[in-house]
Design an enzyme around this catalytic site. Sequence first.
Site: not given
Length: 301
Positions: A142-144
């Site tokens: 997942l993106d930050k």
Amino acid sequence: MADKRRTNGQSRSGTLNFKVEEAGELLPFLLQKLENRSRNSVKSILTRGQVKIDDHIETKHNYPLKAGQTVSVLKNKVAVKESTLIGMTILYEDDSVIVINKDAGLLTIATEKEKRQTALHQLMEHVRRQNPLNRIFVVHRLDKETSGVMMFAKSEKVKRKLQDNWKDMVKERTYVALVEGYVTQSEGTIKSWLRESKTHKMYSIQDRDGQLAITRFRRVKANKQFSLVEVQLETGRKNQIRVHMSDLGHPVVGDKKYGAKTNEIGRLGLHAKILSFEHPITGQLLLFRADVPKSFLNKVK
């Protein structure tokens, strides 16, 4: 007369210990015991993983306390030594997989700037407390700035099985996106081929010379300013939802990279709500859910 059952006090390490004498929730208990601190200060202590209930770190404000338990407030340095899980909670763990609910702002894996404060590093420390030889493997990311459900494998074999059979084993991946403007379509499908620019920005093309990306969406709630959209991925490409929402003319809130003009919730408006998959060893169908952030819901009231 002093109540001998109370063992409130400060240890040599600076840890504050409080005995629970009647059932209740954790945050109100702490507010009562730490009356010299503001409500926000006490919430921060919880968020940073500085509160221990008997033998485990607890960050939930509404955690139900029972009489007889000991609540300890650790100094920040002590909390770090305890190897607390910061920025995530474990939803499920067995010998093969770990499923977490990741907060926005936590990296999945290390970058040049940040090596330790990542989901992977913290989970690695978590499993190695049981056995120094234990390891964790990244299955997907997942993106930050994206929150929600994600899964890790506990062996190379499990990782490979999940990645090689991802389309068959993963039964549902549902996200919610808070996007700018009123989405007029109640539902729809976006299909394009994605490419990555030299500046690492993904973009759509229609000539099939890229990675096929298919996103299905459904408007859940909306007003003139914002829409809450439920999104299901048929493919899992880098930044897929962010690109497709931008293509639709409704960029994800806080996503300046893909055209957003607002950042009213102080984070990216993207959350992995549901992950359902067949267990790689038992074959059992598992489903995990992470509640939609209140900041999303407040914008579409």
